[in-house]
Write an enzyme that holds these catalytic residues in place. Structure first.
Site, PDB file in Angstrom:
ATOM      1  N   ASP A 132       1.119  -1.574  -0.659  1.00 54.63           N
ATOM      2  CA  ASP A 132       0.217  -0.028   0.216  1.00 54.63           C
ATOM      3  C   ASP A 132       0.850   1.778   0.185  1.00 54.63           C
ATOM      4  O   ASP A 132       2.202   1.116   0.539  1.00 54.63           O
ATOM      5  CB  ASP A 132      -1.142   0.279   0.597  1.00 54.63           C
ATOM      6  CG  ASP A 132      -1.461  -0.956   1.367  1.00 54.63           C
ATOM      7  OD1 ASP A 132      -2.527  -1.551  -0.384  1.00 54.63           O
ATOM      8  OD2 ASP A 132      -2.063  -1.509   2.145  1.00 54.63           O
ATOM      9  N   ASP A 158      -7.121  -1.666  -4.424  1.00 58.34           N
ATOM     10  CA  ASP A 158      -7.521  -0.836  -3.487  1.00 58.34           C
ATOM     11  C   ASP A 158      -8.641   0.264  -3.948  1.00 58.34           C
ATOM     12  O   ASP A 158      -9.885   0.058  -4.069  1.00 58.34           O
ATOM     13  CB  ASP A 158      -7.311  -0.365  -2.416  1.00 58.34           C
ATOM     14  CG  ASP A 158      -6.346  -1.292  -1.542  1.00 58.34           C
ATOM     15  OD1 ASP A 158      -6.982  -2.940  -1.731  1.00 58.34           O
ATOM     16  OD2 ASP A 158      -5.711  -1.309  -1.223  1.00 58.34           O
TER      17      ASP A 158
END
Length: 175
Positions: free
Chosen positions: A125, A141
């Protein structure tokens, strides 16, 4: 019947190619995050609002269920299967293209994070909205969130109920 089967095959192949392209974009951004952000201070894009910040997420959204990679992998495979079945039921008319795009984005998001989980045992991330202290996320995401919001909007507000008769898992339902 054969012509309809050929159209469905072409539709699946097109979806697969678009999905692969979207996954490639996701994986490229994660590679760039590793190369340019790992072990570095966050790269502030908009001070106090948005930055790129490297994180290895071993859980799900908001870091829940740490180190349960096998559960996430099983969930991703199930999502891919269900979405593939639904994709095959979506009529070929142009007005349903947004639903097909949702399916492609959802699959790309699931696959992008699944690749990380299998290959790395965590998800990379790197996008962080520090203005609202939103959890760090990635491109996969974004695919999942955008597709789910768009899907909900389309089902609730765009299509009329009689346009969704095909959206049934009953045996022998119309297509």
């Amino acid at each position: 019947m054969e012509k309809q089967q050929n159209k469905l095959t072409i539709s699946y192949l097109t979806a697969a190619l678009l999905c692969i392209l979207a996954v490639a974009v996701d994986q490229l951004t994660k590679w760039l995050a590793v190369v340019h952000l790992k072990g570095q201070e966050p790269f502030v894009l908009i001070p106090g609002v948005f930055q790129f910040h490297y994180l290895e997420n071993r859980g799900a959204a908001f870091g829940i269920m740490q180190n349960k990679q096998y559960l996430f992998a099983i969930g991703a495979v199930l999502i891919l299967g269900v979405v593939a079945i639904i994709y095959g039921k979506i009529p070929p008319q142009k007005k349903y293209i947004p639903l097909k795009i949702c399916a492609i984005l959802l699959c790309a998001g699931a696959m992008g994070n699944l690749i990380d989980r299998i290959h790395l045992n965590y998800v990379i991330d790197f996008c962080y909205f520090n203005l609202i202290d939103f959890p760090i996320f990635n491109v996969a995401d974004c695919y999942v969130v955008i597709s789910c919001i768009l899907f909900a909007y389309l089902i609730l507000f765009h299509y009329k109920e009689n346009e969704l008769h095909w959206f049934s898992f009953k045996k022998g339902s119309e297509q």
